[in-house]
Design an enzyme around this catalytic site. Structure first.
Site, PDB file in Angstrom:
ATOM      1  N   ASN A 271      42.829  50.549  23.901  1.00  0.00           N
ATOM      2  CA  ASN A 271      41.851  50.468  24.914  1.00  0.00           C
ATOM      3  C   ASN A 271      40.378  50.419  24.970  1.00  0.00           C
ATOM      4  O   ASN A 271      40.343  51.193  23.959  1.00  0.00           O
ATOM      5  CB  ASN A 271      42.230  50.145  26.575  1.00  0.00           C
ATOM      6  CG  ASN A 271      42.424  48.848  27.691  1.00  0.00           C
ATOM      7  OD1 ASN A 271      41.725  48.034  27.458  1.00  0.00           O
ATOM      8  ND2 ASN A 271      41.656  49.716  29.044  1.00  0.00           N
TER       9      ASN A 271
ATOM     10  N   ASP B 284      45.493  31.987  26.318  1.00  0.00           N
ATOM     11  CA  ASP B 284      44.485  31.878  25.294  1.00  0.00           C
ATOM     12  C   ASP B 284      45.791  31.256  23.763  1.00  0.00           C
ATOM     13  O   ASP B 284      46.520  31.817  23.852  1.00  0.00           O
ATOM     14  CB  ASP B 284      43.022  32.825  25.071  1.00  0.00           C
ATOM     15  CG  ASP B 284      43.424  33.472  24.588  1.00  0.00           C
ATOM     16  OD1 ASP B 284      44.498  33.664  23.481  1.00  0.00           O
ATOM     17  OD2 ASP B 284      43.464  34.632  24.373  1.00  0.00           O
TER      18      ASP B 284
ATOM     19  N   THR C  38      44.698  46.133  27.733  1.00  0.00           N
ATOM     20  CA  THR C  38      44.927  45.545  29.472  1.00  0.00           C
ATOM     21  C   THR C  38      44.364  46.549  30.633  1.00  0.00           C
ATOM     22  O   THR C  38      44.507  47.489  29.990  1.00  0.00           O
ATOM     23  CB  THR C  38      46.372  45.302  29.758  1.00  0.00           C
ATOM     24  OG1 THR C  38      46.341  45.196  30.872  1.00  0.00           O
ATOM     25  CG2 THR C  38      47.435  46.343  28.850  1.00  0.00           C
ATOM     26  N   SER C  39      43.732  46.208  32.192  1.00  0.00           N
ATOM     27  CA  SER C  39      43.956  47.369  32.430  1.00  0.00           C
ATOM     28  C   SER C  39      44.567  47.794  33.044  1.00  0.00           C
ATOM     29  O   SER C  39      44.086  48.890  34.464  1.00  0.00           O
ATOM     30  CB  SER C  39      42.211  46.718  33.898  1.00  0.00           C
ATOM     31  OG  SER C  39      43.238  45.556  34.131  1.00  0.00           O
TER      32      SER C  39
ATOM     33  N   GLN D 273      49.960  38.395  28.049  1.00  0.00           N
ATOM     34  CA  GLN D 273      49.445  38.071  29.136  1.00  0.00           C
ATOM     35  C   GLN D 273      48.366  37.118  29.233  1.00  0.00           C
ATOM     36  O   GLN D 273      48.643  36.441  30.647  1.00  0.00           O
ATOM     37  CB  GLN D 273      48.636  39.334  30.039  1.00  0.00           C
ATOM     38  CG  GLN D 273      49.180  40.336  30.586  1.00  0.00           C
ATOM     39  CD  GLN D 273      48.606  41.655  30.622  1.00  0.00           C
ATOM     40  OE1 GLN D 273      49.015  41.558  32.332  1.00  0.00           O
ATOM     41  NE2 GLN D 273      48.562  42.602  30.334  1.00  0.00           N
TER      42      GLN D 273
ATOM     43  N   HIS E 278      52.392  34.790  30.881  1.00  0.00           N
ATOM     44  CA  HIS E 278      51.631  33.782  32.191  1.00  0.00           C
ATOM     45  C   HIS E 278      51.455  32.598  32.231  1.00  0.00           C
ATOM     46  O   HIS E 278      50.310  31.941  32.031  1.00  0.00           O
ATOM     47  CB  HIS E 278      50.605  34.805  32.179  1.00  0.00           C
ATOM     48  CG  HIS E 278      50.484  36.491  32.853  1.00  0.00           C
ATOM     49  ND1 HIS E 278      50.052  37.378  32.841  1.00  0.00           N
ATOM     50  CD2 HIS E 278      52.095  36.540  33.648  1.00  0.00           C
ATOM     51  CE1 HIS E 278      50.287  38.256  33.316  1.00  0.00           C
ATOM     52  NE2 HIS E 278      51.607  38.546  33.659  1.00  0.00           N
TER      53      HIS E 278
ATOM     54  N   ALA F  42      38.681  46.691  20.349  1.00  0.00           N
ATOM     55  CA  ALA F  42      39.667  46.244  19.785  1.00  0.00           C
ATOM     56  C   ALA F  42      40.252  45.819  18.777  1.00  0.00           C
ATOM     57  O   ALA F  42      40.512  46.484  18.094  1.00  0.00           O
ATOM     58  CB  ALA F  42      40.457  44.849  20.603  1.00  0.00           C
TER      59      ALA F  42
HETATM   60  P1  OAD Z   1      41.449  42.909  32.766  1.00  0.00           P
HETATM   61  O1  OAD Z   1      40.270  41.717  33.095  1.00  0.00           O
HETATM   62  O2  OAD Z   1      41.954  42.837  33.497  1.00  0.00           O
HETATM   63  O3  OAD Z   1      41.439  44.448  31.502  1.00  0.00           O
HETATM   64  C1  OAD Z   1      40.410  43.786  30.630  1.00  0.00           C
HETATM   65  C2  OAD Z   1      40.613  45.496  30.136  1.00  0.00           C
HETATM   66  O4  OAD Z   1      40.253  45.146  28.386  1.00  0.00           O
HETATM   67  C3  OAD Z   1      40.296  46.191  30.590  1.00  0.00           C
HETATM   68  O5  OAD Z   1      41.128  47.749  30.639  1.00  0.00           O
HETATM   69  C4  OAD Z   1      39.045  46.891  29.655  1.00  0.00           C
HETATM   70  O6  OAD Z   1      38.804  47.832  30.001  1.00  0.00           O
HETATM   71  C5  OAD Z   1      39.939  45.813  28.352  1.00  0.00           C
HETATM   72  N1  OAD Z   1      38.748  45.629  27.360  1.00  0.00           N
HETATM   73  C6  OAD Z   1      37.287  44.657  27.906  1.00  0.00           C
HETATM   74  N2  OAD Z   1      36.787  44.572  26.304  1.00  0.00           N
HETATM   75  C7  OAD Z   1      37.938  45.778  25.214  1.00  0.00           C
HETATM   76  C8  OAD Z   1      37.242  45.063  24.075  1.00  0.00           C
HETATM   77  N3  OAD Z   1      36.389  44.467  23.127  1.00  0.00           N
HETATM   78  N4  OAD Z   1      38.206  45.880  22.856  1.00  0.00           N
HETATM   79  C9  OAD Z   1      39.279  46.303  23.885  1.00  0.00           C
HETATM   80  N5  OAD Z   1      39.440  46.594  25.420  1.00  0.00           N
HETATM   81  C10 OAD Z   1      38.823  45.586  25.725  1.00  0.00           C
HETATM   82  O7  OAD Z   1      42.771  41.570  31.913  1.00  0.00           O
HETATM   83  P2  OAD Z   1      43.883  41.810  32.488  1.00  0.00           P
HETATM   84  O8  OAD Z   1      44.072  42.775  31.402  1.00  0.00           O
HETATM   85  O9  OAD Z   1      45.068  41.224  31.033  1.00  0.00           O
HETATM   86  O10 OAD Z   1      46.968  36.666  35.100  1.00  0.00           O
HETATM   87  O11 OAD Z   1      44.699  41.354  33.239  1.00  0.00           O
HETATM   88  C11 OAD Z   1      45.944  40.773  33.311  1.00  0.00           C
HETATM   89  C12 OAD Z   1      46.008  39.692  34.535  1.00  0.00           C
HETATM   90  O12 OAD Z   1      44.721  39.426  35.273  1.00  0.00           O
HETATM   91  C13 OAD Z   1      45.786  38.537  33.819  1.00  0.00           C
HETATM   92  O13 OAD Z   1      46.512  37.859  32.595  1.00  0.00           O
HETATM   93  C14 OAD Z   1      46.038  37.705  34.441  1.00  0.00           C
HETATM   94  C15 OAD Z   1      44.169  37.898  35.585  1.00  0.00           C
HETATM   95  O14 OAD Z   1      44.688  38.039  36.324  1.00  0.00           O
HETATM   96  C16 OAD Z   1      46.888  35.832  36.022  1.00  0.00           C
HETATM   97  O15 OAD Z   1      46.342  34.740  35.977  1.00  0.00           O
HETATM   98  C17 OAD Z   1      48.179  35.638  36.586  1.00  0.00           C
END
Ligand code: OAD
Length: 242
Positions: A211, A91, A185-186, A88, A117, A229
């Site tokens: 996660n 980068d 991913t959240s 998703q 994305h 991670a």
């Molecule tokens: P989120 O910011 O919603 O979630 C990030 C997840 O990574 C969370 O569950 C954190 O607990 C976890 N996290 C943080 N640091 C971490 C680490 N060091 N190791 C492992 N896990 C870690 O990001 P996404 O789920 O990627 O879309 O968001 C999905 C989409 O929402 C993105 O692609 C973007 C956004 O709106 C668009 O812009 C279309």
């Protein structure tokens, strides 16, 4: 040889220094989605939208892949399993890791990388939909490479309300895989948040969440491993590499 579908989100890049979206001080804490990540926002205030993505594109010149990206690249390069990596993230840290390891999606028949994305380092003509490699800022005066007119180039990013890319290929991989791993991913944004359910309902694969903390859909995964991670990804991949 197993077929493995892997979904990555912002958490895999967090330890490289890129903000996630929904954690404390994440991108959506400091910017409103509707101001910078919708087609309507781009129509209303193209400068604000371009500046948001220019800032994020510029960051890519400074960030480097972390040990989670590198472990994934090494796992893929070993060619012991067929890997369908769906990110998703917009980068280029998976590509940077592949380059560092000497892995290439073009030369490795067992590897597919999909940016569902979009990609920060690409721009798209909003009229012809032609996509270009793009490393620099885009301003409202930047001329499009295909029509040579200003104001037509947009970031090659899927905004809210738009259809993510390559969904046919992705659903095929989800139904076909022996193992589905979701990393960093959240589980808040569909359709990616529904991939685990797709595997469970219409596929046959074992499902694993790696996660920092349980995601919104954590109950649906058969196996879970929580932590940064850079620790949990190399550890889990080492376990299944054999
Ligand atoms: P989120 O910011 O919603 O979630 C990030 C997840 O990574 C969370 O569950 C954190 O607990 C976890 N996290 C943080 N640091 C971490 C680490 N060091 N190791 C492992 N896990 C870690 O990001 P996404 O789920 O990627 O879309 O968001 C999905 C989409 O929402 C993105 O692609 C973007 C956004 O709106 C668009 O812009 C279309």
């Amino acid at each position: 040889m197993k077929t493995i579908a892997i979904l990555t989100g912002a958490g895999v890049s967090a330890e490289s220094g890129l903000s996630t979206f929904r954690d404390n001080n994440g991108l959506w804490c400091n910017h409103r989605v509707e101001d910078v990540a919708t087609p309507e926002a781009f129509a209303l205030n193209p400068k604000l939208v371009q500046d948001f993505y220019n800032m994020r594109r510029a960051q890519l010149k400074e960030v480097r892949p972390n040990s989670a990206h590198l472990a994934l690249a090494k796992f893929v390069a070993a060619q012991k399993h067929k890997v369908f990596l769906i990110t998703q993230n917009v980068d280029n840290l998976h590509e940077q890791a592949d380059k560092a390891i000497g892995n290439s999606a073009q030369d490795n028949p067992y590897y597919t990388l999909i940016h569902m994305h979009g990609e920060l380092r690409k721009a798209r003509c909003s009229v012809s939909d032609e996509v270009f490699e793009w490393d620099d800022d885009i301003t409202t005066e930047t001329r499009c490479s295909c029509c040579n007119l200003p104001g037509r180039l947009r970031p090659h990013i899927v905004w809210f309300g738009e259809m993510p890319l390559h969904m046919d290929l992705i659903y095929h991989a989800l139904r076909d895989c022996d193992l589905f791993i979701s990393i960093g991913t959240s589980g808040n944004v569909y359709p990616a948040a529904g991939f685990v359910q797709e595997v469970r309902m219409n596929g046959k694969g074992h499902t694993v969440e790696l996660n920092m903390e349980p995601s919104s859909g954590h109950n649906i995964f058969a196996e879970k491993l929580y932590g940064p991670a850079t620790q949990v990804v190399p550890k889990y991949l080492a376990k299944i590499a054999a």
